[in-house]
Design a protein around this motif. Structure first.
Motif, PDB file in Angstrom:
ATOM      1  N   GLU B 525      27.206  63.413  97.577  1.00 31.75           N
ATOM      2  CA  GLU B 525      26.930  63.303  98.619  1.00 31.75           C
ATOM      3  C   GLU B 525      25.464  62.904  98.400  1.00 31.75           C
ATOM      4  N   VAL B 532      20.977  65.372 104.521  1.00 31.26           N
ATOM      5  CA  VAL B 532      21.252  66.139 103.348  1.00 31.26           C
ATOM      6  C   VAL B 532      21.087  67.506 103.269  1.00 31.26           C
ATOM      7  N   PRO B 536      23.966  69.529 105.378  1.00 29.12           N
ATOM      8  CA  PRO B 536      25.003  68.770 104.202  1.00 29.12           C
ATOM      9  C   PRO B 536      26.184  69.250 104.311  1.00 29.12           C
ATOM     10  N   ARG B 537      26.646  67.460 103.852  1.00 24.55           N
ATOM     11  CA  ARG B 537      28.914  67.183 104.623  1.00 24.55           C
ATOM     12  C   ARG B 537      29.168  68.069 103.085  1.00 24.55           C
ATOM     13  N   GLU B 538      28.499  68.700 101.944  1.00 19.67           N
ATOM     14  CA  GLU B 538      29.805  69.424 101.436  1.00 19.67           C
ATOM     15  C   GLU B 538      29.007  70.598 100.942  1.00 19.67           C
ATOM     16  N   THR B 541      26.356  70.835  97.932  1.00 20.10           N
ATOM     17  CA  THR B 541      24.992  70.824  98.706  1.00 20.10           C
ATOM     18  C   THR B 541      24.840  72.080  99.068  1.00 20.10           C
TER      19      THR B 541
END
Lengths: 306, 571
Positions: B525, B532, B536-538, B541
């Motif tokens: 990411e 972030v 966060p996208r993941e 993370t």
């Protein structure tokens, strides 16, 4: 594992040929002429020339070397100039005595060296530690013949516990083995002391103490195996030194091994025997190192042979 | 906490003084340390390095190194028995039996040449008087209890075959195998990755509740304190400055030192709603650089390590440490590179500094550094400098500070002797050290000062980019805050760009404009810090952030209730 052994075998063969080449060239540079030695001081030039032709010494160096290598491939080490016998036969007859002495000598050096090293490390910076270190330094510096003579004087001449020289009974091997072992023991005592001090300061030794393990077990079970690895590696390297010591010790104690054979051959410029003994010694060193490498994974499971 | 008055303490340390033997005579290391540990209580000994926390724990175990430290006076009572008057043989029964210990470094705390089974069963055999088979069976049960899969196989394995987290589980299992009254854990999670830390802390909480163990937890991390402690003993230079229940420590600290320490701790989420790091020099207008021209562009960076092969047979496949990494850093900005150990973040830094072979493309100031001649490369190297993790190991102890800092000028052949000296004095002032310091040697400086010297050495070539690889990881919290502030100030005044490599999410949040998260050699990411951290996208993370211990006991409790912590799958 099989792959590893094949690799090491190839290495060994290359090393032996390299050593054969180097020894051959060095012997060629020696100013003494073997033909003169064999013929004796009163021989005529004609006799010397005949002997030289007979031994092939009048050929160019390259031809001599190739002929020697050709023999080597077939396991032929040539014939002794002076004794008129196959070198292989001479060496084979003396190898058992030398191996007996080597095994006894290495056992003596490890037993004395490791024990003293461990004691010095556990009692570091005490009087005992100082005494062990001074003693080890003394034995490292002492010439081998002197150690041999001292041992002979005390244990053979004065106390009469062991025979002065010769070969045959277990009692005969004690003094020559001790002479060989004492020198190495000094080295090993120092190596073991320093690695043991290092190991005793490791976190896992603290873990063992925190578990309530008794002090002797901490030293012998938890610390010592970790300190032995450099010692095993050292034995492999040390065999070279050991072979050099053999020549002196076998001469002093009249021990019928290849050291004595080499000693006589050097005096007679008996090149085939010198070459043969050199190659056998090189082989011993290579095998010693191979054994050390093969033992290492049993001492330290993190080591993998590839 | 009221319970304390009623129940007798399990362990009571009274008026403990420990002295060190120095060439100048005895010097006190611990002074007048007193505390009690109630049944089932978790007591944290907190403080920075040199505060005496570890010495206190070793004194309780009577494992102080005899040659250098000794207990001068005081008493240590375990359930009414005075440990200091026991014989050595009696004390061995206490060690591992009544009081067990876990250490910081799981990598080195287990014996490398003994199997897990041999090490675990040893303590059980010593203290429970059972045979080898029974001891191994109990070891297996303990491995089960610390959630290690396939325990029968693990017993036959050696420590190097287990991960760091698993080794620390083994240590915990070994420590608890004899049902000790007291467990002393000395920085048990400091060496572990943050997600593993969260698992280990949870395991310790769970097991000490199950086994009814009282715990002394030694830590420098106020987040860990907030998550674990019932009560806290704050220590500083061998003295206790404050003993309070955990809520009081964080909400109404009594000692000035506690307040200082807490204010120095960066908290995750602190920079919420902002785009960059805090501006520290209010009076000065920060240097504006042309943000359109990035100082560094990395395209499809790959690094692989060739494993040593054998003479015969196929070469082993190379290990890919960095895979297809691309990013750019605008002038004067900071990219935070975060990841767990083995994620490839340090390798990426080294590749950019051209210290290891790489493939792909790296552009410094718009110019590719591939296929440059040695001389051209030298010019590029001026622009990219590096600061390393360990300020003790990265300065040659035999060179004076002046020589160390001037060395890059000599290497690059810049300036006359006088000019170099002036420049050294100048950078020393920039890093808030005195120019008089240049004749001194590294050992005369503290860790924080040494890291300033390292920064000065990087600054002297007037670089545009500094790669800071875990540059504050080895420093104490308060010193860390100062060094980070210095780096921010230098960025403002000199327009430096940073590639800031760290495992610490809170520090990354404080320092970065943009953040890249690495895992298994890839960037999983990347985005602005705000994206972030706030969105966060993941999942990965989010897990990294959730695992960070928050220095706030009420938050820690609510997080625990909601079960927000990372899953227990073996990492």
């Amino acid at each position: 594992m099989a792959n590893y052994l094949v690799q090491r075998l190839i290495q060994t063969i290359l090393i032996l040929f390299g050593i054969a080449a180097i020894t051959f060239l060095l012997l060629y540079l020696v100013p003494a002429d073997p033909a003169v030695q064999i013929a004796g001081r009163s021989a005529t030039a004609q006799t010397v020339a005949n002997i030289r032709r007979e031994l092939g010494l009048d050929q160019p160096l390259a031809t001599q070397f190739l002929r020697y290598l050709g023999g080597l491939i077939h396991g032929d080490l040539g014939r002794s100039y002076a004794q008129k016998t196959e070198v292989m036969t001479l060496i084979a007859a003396r190898i058992p005595a030398t191996i007996t002495l080597m095994v006894a000598g290495i056992a003596a050096e490890l037993a004395i060296g490791v024990t003293l090293g461990v004691i010095a490390a556990v009692r570091r910076n005490t009087l005992l530690d100082r005494i062990v270190m001074i003693a080890s330094f003394t034995t490292i510096s002492a010439p081998q013949f002197l150690v041999a003579l001292l041992l002979l004087y005390v244990f053979a001449a004065t106390l009469g516990w062991f025979p002065m020289s010769g070969f045959g009974s277990p009692a005969h091997v004690v003094l020559p083995a001790l002479t060989l072992g004492i020198l190495g023991a000094g080295w090993y005592a120092r190596i073991v002391r320093s690695t043991m001090i290092d190991v005793l300061n490791q976190d896992y030794v603290r873990t063992a103490k925190a578990k309530g393990v008794a002090p002797l077990r901490v030293v012998l079970r938890h610390a010592l195996p970790n300190a032995l690895l450099p010692v095993v590696a050292m034995i492999g390297i040390d065999i070279g030194q050991f072979m050099a010591g053999l020549v002196v010790v076998e001469a002093v104690f009249g021990w019928p091994g290849i050291g004595q054979l080499a000693w006589q051959a050097i005096q007679q410029v008996d090149i085939p025997i010198i070459m043969g003994v050199t190659l056998v010694s090189a082989l011993a060193i290579v095998i010693g190192n191979l054994l050390a490498d093969l033992i290492a994974p049993f001492i330290d499971p993190r080591i993998r042979l590839r | 906490m009221i319970v304390e008055a009623v129940t007798a303490p399990v362990l009571s340390v009274q008026d403990l003084w420990v002295e060190a033997r120095t060439p100048n005579g005895l010097r006190p290391i611990l002074e007048d340390v007193s505390f009690t540990l109630a049944p089932r209580e978790t007591l944290c000994l907190a403080g920075e390095s040199g505060s005496g926390k570890s010495v206190t724990s070793l004194a309780i175990m009577r494992l102080l190194p005899k040659s250098s430290l000794r207990v001068a006076r005081g008493s240590i009572q375990l359930s009414g028995r005075d440990l200091l008057s026991l014989s050595e043989a009696e004390m061995r029964k206490v060690r591992g039996g009544d009081v067990a210990m876990i250490f910081q470094e799981p990598m080195t705390s287990l014996n490398p040449v003994m199997t897990i089974g041999a090490q675990m069963s040893e303590a059980i055999r010593i203290h429970q008087g059972v045979g080898e088979q029974e001891a191994l069976a109990r070891s297996k049960d303990m491995l089960d209890a610390v959630h290690i899969t396939d325990p029968a196989r693990r017993l036959r394995q050696y420590p190097h075959e287990l991960s760091g987290g698993m080794r620390q589980r083994v240590m915990i299992g070994m420590a608890l195998s004899c049902r000790p009254k007291v467990l002393i854990a000395d920085e048990p999670t400091t060496a572990l990755d943050v997600r593993v830390q969260a698992q280990i802390l949870r395991l310790m909480r769970e097991l000490s509740a199950d086994f009814g163990t009282s715990t002394i937890l030694i830590t420098h991390d106020m987040g860990v304190v907030a998550e674990m402690a019932d009560r806290v003993v704050m220590m500083k230079t061998g003295r206790i400055v404050e003993t309070s229940p955990v809520d009081d420590i964080f909400l109404c600290p009594k000692a000035a030192y506690t307040r200082e320490l807490l204010s120095a701790v960066p908290r995750l989420g602190e920079r919420k709603g902002t785009d960059g790091p805090p501006v520290l020099s209010a009076e000065r207008e920060p240097v504006q650089k042309d943000a359109a021209a990035p100082v560094l562009v990395v395209r499809d960076l790959n690094v692989s390590f060739q494993q040593p092969g054998s003479l015969l047979g196929p070469r082993p496949a190379p290990v890919q440490a960095v895979k297809d990494v691309s990013f750019s850093i605008p002038a004067g900005q900071t990219l935070g590179l975060v990841g767990e150990s083995g994620s490839g973040k340090s390798t990426t830094g080294k590749a950019i500094a051209n210290l290891i072979p790489w493939t792909g493309d790296i552009l410094v100031g718009g110019r590719s550094i591939r296929n440059l001649s040695t001389r051209e490369l030298k010019a590029v190297r001026r622009k990219v400098q590096m600061i390393f993790q360990d300020p003790y190991a990265s300065l040659d102890p035999r060179m004076s500070v002046g020589a160390l800092i001037a060395e890059p000028l000599a290497i690059h052949g810049i300036g006359s002797r006088r000019e170099r000296e002036e420049r050294v004095a100048q950078v020393l002032q920039q890093v808030r050290l005195s120019p008089d310091h240049r004749t001194r040697y590294p050992h005369e400086f503290s860790g924080g000062q040494r890291q300033r010297i390292c920064i000065a050495r990087a600054l002297i070539l007037e670089p545009e980019l500094i790669i800071a690889d875990e540059s504050v990881a080895a420093l104490d919290v308060s010193v860390r805050a100062q060094v980070l502030d210095l780096m921010l100030e230098l960025q403002e005044s000199l327009g430096l760009a940073y590639l800031f490599i760290s495992h610490d999410m809170a520090i990354i949040e404080r320092m970065s404009h943009a953040v890249a998260v690495m895992r298994y050699g890839r960037i999983v990411e990347i985005g602005s810090r705000r994206e972030v951290f706030e969105n966060p996208r993941e999942v990965y993370t989010r897990e990294l952030m959730d695992a960070v211990p928050i220095p706030d006991p009420t938050f820690a409790r609510s997080k625990r209730r909601q079960g927000l912590l990372v899953s227990d799958e073996a990492i």
